[in-house]
Write an enzyme that holds these catalytic residues in place. Sequence first.
Site, mmCIF file in Angstrom:
data_model
loop_
_atom_site.group_PDB
_atom_site.id
_atom_site.type_symbol
_atom_site.label_atom_id
_atom_site.label_comp_id
_atom_site.label_asym_id
_atom_site.label_seq_id
_atom_site.Cartn_x
_atom_site.Cartn_y
_atom_site.Cartn_z
ATOM 1 N N LYS A 13 0.827 -1.215 0.000
ATOM 2 C CA LYS A 13 0.000 0.000 0.000
ATOM 3 C C LYS A 13 0.858 1.261 0.000
ATOM 4 O O LYS A 13 0.585 2.193 -0.736
ATOM 5 C CB LYS A 13 -0.899 0.074 1.255
ATOM 6 C CG LYS A 13 -1.875 -1.057 1.398
ATOM 7 C CD LYS A 13 -2.802 -0.822 2.590
ATOM 8 C CE LYS A 13 -2.111 -0.843 3.949
ATOM 9 N NZ LYS A 13 -1.522 -2.127 4.335
ATOM 10 N N ARG A 88 -9.382 1.429 8.594
ATOM 11 C CA ARG A 88 -9.109 0.019 8.847
ATOM 12 C C ARG A 88 -10.285 -0.661 9.533
ATOM 13 O O ARG A 88 -10.223 -1.854 9.797
ATOM 14 C CB ARG A 88 -7.886 -0.118 9.733
ATOM 15 C CG ARG A 88 -6.583 -0.400 8.959
ATOM 16 C CD ARG A 88 -5.493 -0.368 9.981
ATOM 17 N NE ARG A 88 -4.302 -1.087 9.750
ATOM 18 C CZ ARG A 88 -3.148 -0.553 9.362
ATOM 19 N NH1 ARG A 88 -3.077 0.685 9.004
ATOM 20 N NH2 ARG A 88 -2.057 -1.294 9.316
ATOM 21 N N ARG A 127 11.632 -7.011 5.560
ATOM 22 C CA ARG A 127 11.533 -5.596 5.166
ATOM 23 C C ARG A 127 12.378 -4.677 6.054
ATOM 24 O O ARG A 127 12.365 -4.781 7.268
ATOM 25 C CB ARG A 127 10.067 -5.170 5.258
ATOM 26 C CG ARG A 127 9.853 -3.705 4.929
ATOM 27 C CD ARG A 127 8.405 -3.393 4.728
ATOM 28 N NE ARG A 127 7.681 -3.263 5.978
ATOM 29 C CZ ARG A 127 6.437 -2.785 6.058
ATOM 30 N NH1 ARG A 127 5.787 -2.453 4.962
ATOM 31 N NH2 ARG A 127 5.848 -2.687 7.226
ATOM 32 N N ARG A 160 11.156 -2.194 11.309
ATOM 33 C CA ARG A 160 10.083 -1.815 12.231
ATOM 34 C C ARG A 160 9.933 -2.882 13.301
ATOM 35 O O ARG A 160 9.987 -4.072 13.001
ATOM 36 C CB ARG A 160 8.763 -1.679 11.461
ATOM 37 C CG ARG A 160 8.613 -0.333 10.829
ATOM 38 C CD ARG A 160 7.411 -0.234 9.946
ATOM 39 N NE ARG A 160 6.180 -0.773 10.522
ATOM 40 C CZ ARG A 160 4.992 -0.660 9.950
ATOM 41 N NH1 ARG A 160 4.878 -0.009 8.792
ATOM 42 N NH2 ARG A 160 3.917 -1.165 10.497
ATOM 43 N N ARG A 171 -0.811 -9.037 12.912
ATOM 44 C CA ARG A 171 -1.298 -7.899 12.115
ATOM 45 C C ARG A 171 -2.090 -8.400 10.913
ATOM 46 O O ARG A 171 -3.097 -7.795 10.531
ATOM 47 C CB ARG A 171 -0.117 -7.040 11.645
ATOM 48 C CG ARG A 171 0.467 -6.209 12.788
ATOM 49 C CD ARG A 171 1.838 -5.675 12.449
ATOM 50 N NE ARG A 171 1.861 -4.804 11.299
ATOM 51 C CZ ARG A 171 2.907 -4.655 10.493
ATOM 52 N NH1 ARG A 171 4.029 -5.327 10.706
ATOM 53 N NH2 ARG A 171 2.845 -3.842 9.471
HETATM 54 P P1 AMP Z 1 0.986 0.473 9.286
HETATM 55 O O1 AMP Z 1 2.221 1.303 9.168
HETATM 56 O O2 AMP Z 1 -0.143 0.993 8.413
HETATM 57 O O3 AMP Z 1 1.237 -0.994 9.112
HETATM 58 O O4 AMP Z 1 0.457 0.665 10.775
HETATM 59 C C1 AMP Z 1 1.240 0.289 11.904
HETATM 60 C C2 AMP Z 1 0.369 0.187 13.146
HETATM 61 O O5 AMP Z 1 -0.220 1.480 13.420
HETATM 62 C C3 AMP Z 1 -0.830 -0.746 13.026
HETATM 63 O O6 AMP Z 1 -0.459 -2.107 13.298
HETATM 64 C C4 AMP Z 1 -1.748 -0.163 14.095
HETATM 65 O O7 AMP Z 1 -1.304 -0.504 15.414
HETATM 66 C C5 AMP Z 1 -1.543 1.329 13.925
HETATM 67 N N1 AMP Z 1 -2.487 1.875 12.904
HETATM 68 C C6 AMP Z 1 -2.171 2.397 11.692
HETATM 69 N N2 AMP Z 1 -3.272 2.796 11.043
HETATM 70 C C7 AMP Z 1 -4.325 2.524 11.861
HETATM 71 C C8 AMP Z 1 -5.724 2.675 11.734
HETATM 72 N N3 AMP Z 1 -6.288 3.178 10.637
HETATM 73 N N4 AMP Z 1 -6.494 2.270 12.791
HETATM 74 C C9 AMP Z 1 -5.949 1.783 13.905
HETATM 75 N N5 AMP Z 1 -4.632 1.574 14.072
HETATM 76 C C10 AMP Z 1 -3.813 1.939 13.058
#
Ligand code: AMP
Length: 217
Positions: A13, A88, A127, A160, A171
């Site tokens: 994404k 989400r 990654r 990360r 996740r």
């Molecule tokens: P990402 O970088 O998009 O994989 O997000 C990393 C982490 O941030 C996720 O595993 C969640 O803990 C939190 N997070 C990111 N976007 C959201 C969202 N839209 N709603 C809730 N938690 C989020």
Amino acid sequence: MYVIMLGAPGAGKGTQADILSQEMELPHIASGDLFRRALEERTEVGLLAKKYMDKGELVPDGVTVKMIVERINQSNCAPGCIFDGFPRTLQQAKVLDEALGKEGKNIDRAIYIQVPNEELVKRLSGRWLCRRCQTPYHMVNSPPRAPGKCDKCGGELYQRSDDKEETVKDRISVFFNQTVPILDYYQEQGKLVRVNGNQGMQGVAEEIISALKAGIK
Ligand code: AMP
């Protein structure tokens, strides 16, 4: 134009949102990046989000929505933006529609990048990202030219903490339990575009751009 990128963690994404953001000259709004920045700055939101991020869980809707609504009210989002990682949950999707609706705007397309589960785990656990420009590398498939250094800007590469194999699996299951229901939400509105994410970055980008130009597949 307001576009949402949907897909499991590791579907690509962020990479595709970056490409689209350049192509369409619209800001790329990544909720995960906003949380990570808030954490670096040790804000209340950042410290709260950390508790959920470390476990691979979603940050509560109220906190997430407030952060995103503040971001889209900034002037550079007036012509539109590319959402990456948000919404989400169904609740987030509905609140986003309300917030845009108040301004007489709406989501134009939701793009779902589909990738098989085994491939997601492989991608995420190898990654590494540039701390400065966020360019992703894969230690096996696309390593940097110099170990630990970004090819583009020379920034330091890091992994990360939620890209460890155990958290990655959590996740992915959070995605299937909590995020997949919003595919129907956008499908019913005639806004969902499905693309094959199990191919090279360029191929995915071409599918997305041609779907956006042609309308819904
Ligand atoms: P990402 O970088 O998009 O994989 O997000 C990393 C982490 O941030 C996720 O595993 C969640 O803990 C939190 N997070 C990111 N976007 C959201 C969202 N839209 N709603 C809730 N938690 C989020």
